[in-house]
Design a protein around this motif. Structure first.
Motif, PDB file in Angstrom:
ATOM      1  N   GLU A  19       0.799  -1.232   0.000  1.00 19.51           N
ATOM      2  CA  GLU A  19       0.000   0.000   0.000  1.00 19.51           C
ATOM      3  C   GLU A  19       0.833   1.284   0.000  1.00 19.51           C
ATOM      4  N   ILE A  20       2.038   1.267   0.559  1.00 15.08           N
ATOM      5  CA  ILE A  20       2.756   2.534   0.716  1.00 15.08           C
ATOM      6  C   ILE A  20       3.392   3.021  -0.587  1.00 15.08           C
ATOM      7  N   THR A  21       3.322   2.199  -1.640  1.00 14.47           N
ATOM      8  CA  THR A  21       3.784   2.698  -2.933  1.00 14.47           C
ATOM      9  C   THR A  21       2.637   2.789  -3.949  1.00 14.47           C
ATOM     10  N   GLU A  22       1.419   2.860  -3.466  1.00 14.97           N
ATOM     11  CA  GLU A  22       0.294   3.055  -4.368  1.00 14.97           C
ATOM     12  C   GLU A  22       0.329   4.423  -5.025  1.00 14.97           C
ATOM     13  N   HIS A  23       0.806   5.433  -4.280  1.00 14.68           N
ATOM     14  CA  HIS A  23       0.762   6.810  -4.768  1.00 14.68           C
ATOM     15  C   HIS A  23       2.146   7.399  -5.015  1.00 14.68           C
ATOM     16  N   ARG A  24       3.195   6.621  -4.823  1.00 17.67           N
ATOM     17  CA  ARG A  24       4.552   7.167  -4.941  1.00 17.67           C
ATOM     18  C   ARG A  24       5.529   6.047  -5.262  1.00 17.67           C
ATOM     19  N   THR A  25       6.717   6.426  -5.697  1.00  7.46           N
ATOM     20  CA  THR A  25       7.772   5.444  -5.901  1.00  7.46           C
ATOM     21  C   THR A  25       8.475   5.163  -4.577  1.00  7.46           C
ATOM     22  N   VAL A  26       9.307   4.116  -4.562  1.00  9.39           N
ATOM     23  CA  VAL A  26      10.016   3.755  -3.339  1.00  9.39           C
ATOM     24  C   VAL A  26      10.897   4.908  -2.853  1.00  9.39           C
ATOM     25  N   GLY A  27      11.557   5.597  -3.783  1.00 11.96           N
ATOM     26  CA  GLY A  27      12.444   6.694  -3.395  1.00 11.96           C
ATOM     27  C   GLY A  27      11.744   7.807  -2.654  1.00 11.96           C
ATOM     28  N   ALA A  28      10.439   7.986  -2.899  1.00 17.76           N
ATOM     29  CA  ALA A  28       9.677   9.056  -2.257  1.00 17.76           C
ATOM     30  C   ALA A  28       9.020   8.621  -0.952  1.00 17.76           C
ATOM     31  N   VAL A  29       9.203   7.372  -0.550  1.00 19.29           N
ATOM     32  CA  VAL A  29       8.587   6.863   0.678  1.00 19.29           C
ATOM     33  C   VAL A  29       9.283   7.468   1.893  1.00 19.29           C
ATOM     34  N   GLN A  30       8.503   7.874   2.882  1.00 17.54           N
ATOM     35  CA  GLN A  30       9.069   8.417   4.118  1.00 17.54           C
ATOM     36  C   GLN A  30       9.801   7.321   4.878  1.00 17.54           C
ATOM     37  N   TRP A  31      10.878   7.753   5.552  1.00 15.11           N
ATOM     38  CA  TRP A  31      11.729   6.761   6.230  1.00 15.11           C
ATOM     39  C   TRP A  31      12.422   7.419   7.422  1.00 15.11           C
ATOM     40  N   GLY A  32      12.525   6.670   8.524  1.00 15.65           N
ATOM     41  CA  GLY A  32      13.336   7.086   9.659  1.00 15.65           C
ATOM     42  C   GLY A  32      12.848   8.295  10.418  1.00 15.65           C
ATOM     43  N   MET A 360      -3.088  -5.981  14.900  1.00 13.83           N
ATOM     44  CA  MET A 360      -1.841  -6.657  15.246  1.00 13.83           C
ATOM     45  C   MET A 360      -1.278  -7.394  14.036  1.00 13.83           C
ATOM     46  N   GLY A 361      -0.066  -7.031  13.657  1.00 16.37           N
ATOM     47  CA  GLY A 361       0.643  -7.745  12.607  1.00 16.37           C
ATOM     48  C   GLY A 361       1.739  -8.596  13.219  1.00 16.37           C
ATOM     49  N   HIS A 362       2.804  -8.780  12.443  1.00 14.72           N
ATOM     50  CA  HIS A 362       3.927  -9.591  12.925  1.00 14.72           C
ATOM     51  C   HIS A 362       5.218  -8.978  12.412  1.00 14.72           C
ATOM     52  N   ASP A 363       6.299  -9.270  13.086  1.00 11.12           N
ATOM     53  CA  ASP A 363       7.601  -8.747  12.693  1.00 11.12           C
ATOM     54  C   ASP A 363       7.912  -9.069  11.234  1.00 11.12           C
ATOM     55  N   ASN A 364       7.560 -10.273  10.774  1.00  7.57           N
ATOM     56  CA  ASN A 364       7.822 -10.683   9.392  1.00  7.57           C
ATOM     57  C   ASN A 364       6.751 -10.225   8.407  1.00  7.57           C
ATOM     58  N   TYR A 365       5.602  -9.799   8.921  1.00  7.71           N
ATOM     59  CA  TYR A 365       4.520  -9.368   8.032  1.00  7.71           C
ATOM     60  C   TYR A 365       3.684  -8.301   8.731  1.00  7.71           C
ATOM     61  N   PRO A 366       4.213  -7.093   8.824  1.00  8.59           N
ATOM     62  CA  PRO A 366       3.448  -6.018   9.476  1.00  8.59           C
ATOM     63  C   PRO A 366       2.245  -5.614   8.641  1.00  8.59           C
ATOM     64  N   ILE A 367       1.205  -5.169   9.308  1.00  5.60           N
ATOM     65  CA  ILE A 367       0.021  -4.652   8.617  1.00  5.60           C
ATOM     66  C   ILE A 367       0.363  -3.296   8.035  1.00  5.60           C
ATOM     67  N   THR A 368      -0.063  -3.031   6.804  1.00  4.36           N
ATOM     68  CA  THR A 368       0.136  -1.726   6.190  1.00  4.36           C
ATOM     69  C   THR A 368      -1.220  -1.121   5.854  1.00  4.36           C
ATOM     70  N   ILE A 369      -1.355   0.174   6.126  1.00  4.83           N
ATOM     71  CA  ILE A 369      -2.617   0.876   5.899  1.00  4.83           C
ATOM     72  C   ILE A 369      -2.360   2.014   4.916  1.00  4.83           C
ATOM     73  N   ALA A 370      -3.161   2.087   3.882  1.00  4.19           N
ATOM     74  CA  ALA A 370      -2.925   3.027   2.785  1.00  4.19           C
ATOM     75  C   ALA A 370      -3.165   4.476   3.191  1.00  4.19           C
ATOM     76  N   LYS A 371      -2.637   5.362   2.405  1.00  4.41           N
ATOM     77  CA  LYS A 371      -2.725   6.814   2.623  1.00  4.41           C
ATOM     78  C   LYS A 371      -4.173   7.279   2.745  1.00  4.41           C
ATOM     79  N   ASN A 372      -4.417   8.192   3.726  1.00  5.41           N
ATOM     80  CA  ASN A 372      -5.705   8.847   3.947  1.00  5.41           C
ATOM     81  C   ASN A 372      -6.809   7.906   4.407  1.00  5.41           C
ATOM     82  N   ALA A 373      -6.471   6.683   4.795  1.00  4.34           N
ATOM     83  CA  ALA A 373      -7.495   5.730   5.224  1.00  4.34           C
ATOM     84  C   ALA A 373      -7.953   6.036   6.648  1.00  4.34           C
ATOM     85  N   THR A 374      -9.196   5.681   6.938  1.00  6.16           N
ATOM     86  CA  THR A 374      -9.732   5.747   8.296  1.00  6.16           C
ATOM     87  C   THR A 374     -10.180   4.349   8.673  1.00  6.16           C
ATOM     88  N   VAL A 375      -9.645   3.862   9.777  1.00 10.00           N
ATOM     89  CA  VAL A 375      -9.908   2.475  10.186  1.00 10.00           C
ATOM     90  C   VAL A 375     -10.756   2.483  11.469  1.00 10.00           C
TER      91      VAL A 375
END
Length: 375
Positions: A19-32, A360-375
Motif C-alpha cells: 500500500e505505501i507505494t500506491e501513490h509514490r515510488t520507493v524513493g519518495a517513501v518516508q523513512w526514519g 496486530m501484525g507480525h515482525d515478518n509481516y506487518p500490517i500496512t494501511i494506505a494513505k488517507n485511510a480511516t480504520v
C-alpha cells in the motif's frame, strides 16, 4: 568532483511495498522519522562532490518532484549543474535515437536519457538505484574504480536476507566479479549482493546501452551486467557498513526498526557525511503528563498523550490518551485515537485509527494501511 555525473534510477522495478507505494515510488517513501529514501543517494553524491545529478522517473513521481523541488536543501540549486529531473519520454526519438517506446526496465530508461548523457561531458558516471539506505563514500568508490582499470565497478555488501529481487555477486580474491545472478545465490556460493550502485566511464555506458538496445535487452542486472562480465572486467567494491535495499515491506519495516539502535544510527548518520533532506519547520514534540515513550524516534510536531514503545513517528503524529502503539511506523499526519491498540503496523500519511480499534501484525509481516485511510 566535476568529472563525475550521477544518475539516480527513481522508479520502481522489482519490489513489493504494497500500500505505501500506491501513490509514490520507493524513493519518495518516508523513512526514519524525517527522511525520504532517495535522500540517501542524493546525499551520498553531494558528500562525494558530485553536483550534476539526473533523476530518472517513470510514473507516480509527483511526490518525488514535490520533495526534491529546486534541490536547494542538498546544495544542488546551481547555475551550471544541480539536479535534472528526467520524466519518461522527456526526450524524443529524434533527440535520443535509443528510445524505443515505453520503459520496460532500467536499460530503456537510461537509453531514453542518452541525450542527457551525451551533453554532460563528465568522464565517469555513477548509476544508482533510489531505494538504498546507506551512507556510501562514492568518492572512494570512484577512486578505486579508476585505479583498478575495470570496465565497471559495482558496490557490494555481505549477503543478508534472500529475496527474489536480490542480485547476487561472486567475487574472486582480486575482488573481481566472476558470477552475477538475480534471485539465486548458487547454493550459497555468491556471498555478496549488489547494492545497485555502479561506476563506469560515460562513454562505456553509452556504448553498452547502444549494444543492449540493439539486442533487445531490457533487464539491467541480468543482461547489461552479464554482457559487461563476459566482455570485460567487473570489479567489486565491498561496503561493510550498514546498508539495505528497500525491496519489500519486510526490509522497509526492519530498516526503520534498526534505527532504534544507537550504534546503527551512528553508522548511518555521520557528521562528516550528513544525510540531507527537505527542511520543514515544526514545533517541538509535545508529551502529555501521562505519556509513556520508550525506545522510539519521535519527529517534531508530534503530540503524544498515550503509550509509544519501539516506534518511529513522523511529523505531526497524534497519539491520544489511552492509545498504545508498539513496534509501529506512523507516517506524517497520523491520528491514533483513544484506547486504540496497534502492534506491528505501518500507517501511510494522514491515516486515522478510530477509538478502541485493535490491530496486530507480525515482525515478518506487518500490517500496512494506505494513505488517507480511516480504520
Amino acid at each position: 568532483m566535476n568529472s563525475v555525473l550521477g544518475i539516480i534510477i527513481a522508479f520502481d522495478n522489482d519490489n513489493d511495498l504494497r500500500e505505501i507505494t500506491e501513490h509514490r515510488t520507493v524513493g519518495a517513501v518516508q523513512w526514519g522519522g524525517r527522511y525520504r529514501i532517495i535522500d540517501f543517494m542524493l546525499s551520498n553524491m553531494v558528500n562525494s562532490g558530485i553536483y550534476r545529478v539526473g533523476v530518472l522517473m517513470k510514473d507516480k513521481y509527483q511526490s518525488l518532484i514535490d520533495h526534491i523541488s529546486n534541490a536547494k536543501d542538498w546544495d544542488l540549486s546551481r547555475k551550471n549543474s544541480g539536479v535534472t529531473l528526467l520524466p519518461p519520454y522527456s526526450y524524443s526519438k529524434k533527440a535520443s535515437p535509443l528510445v524505443t517506446g515505453e520503459y520496460r526496465g532500467k536499460i530503456d530508461a537510461l537509453a531514453g536519457a542518452v541525450d542527457f548523457l551525451q551533453k554532460n561531458k563528465a568522464d565517469y558516471v555513477v548509476v544508482a538505484d533510489g531505494d538504498i539506505v546507506a551512507n556510501i563514500p562514492l568518492d572512494d568508490v570512484i577512486e578505486r574504480h579508476v585505479k583498478s582499470g575495470a570496465d565497471l565497478t559495482m558496490v557490494c555488501t555481505k549477503k543478508q536476507t534472500d529475496t527474489p529481487f536480490t542480485t547476487y555477486v561472486e567475487l574472486n580474491r582480486k575482488k573481481e566479479a566472476v558470477d552475477i545472478r538475480v534471485g539465486d545465490s548458487n547454493d550459497g556460493k555468491c556471498k555478496h549482493v549488489s547494492l545497485g550502485v555502479y561506476v563506469m566511464s560515460r562513454q562505456y555506458l553509452i556504448h553498452m546501452l547502444s549494444d543492449c538496445v540493439t539486442h533487445n535487452c531490457v533487464h539491467f542486472e541480468r543482461e547489461f551486467l552479464t554482457r559487461a562480465l563476459i566482455d570485460g572486467t567487473v570489479a567489486g567494491y565491498l561496503f561493510n557498513e550498514y546498508a539495505v535495499k528497500i525491496e519489500d515491506i519486510a526490509t522497509y519495516f526492519r530498516s526503520n526498526m534498526d534505527m532504534l539502535d544507537k550504534d546503527v544510527r551512528d553508522e548511518v548518520f555521520k557528521r562528516t557525511r550528513p544525510i540531507l533532506t527537505r527542511i520543514k519547520d515544526e514545533a517541538p514534540a509535545y508529551y502529555g503528563d501521562k505519556a509513556v515513550v520508550e525506545d522510539s524516534l519521535v519527529a517534531d510536531g508530534c503530540h503524544i498523550e498515550g503509550t509509544v514503545k519501539n516506534c518511529v513517528l513522523f511529523r505531526d503524529v497524534m497519539v491520544d490518551k489511552g492509545a498504545e502503539i508498539c513496534n509501529c511506523i506512523i507516517m506524517e499526519g497520523g491520528r491514533i485515537l483513544s484506547d486504540a491498540s496497534l502492534r506491528y503496523v505501518i500507517t501511510d500519511r494522514n491515516v486515522v485509527i478510530r477509538d478502541g480499534r485493535t490491530m496486530m501484525g507480525h515482525d515478518n509481516y506487518p500490517i500496512t494501511i494506505a494513505k488517507n485511510a480511516t480504520v
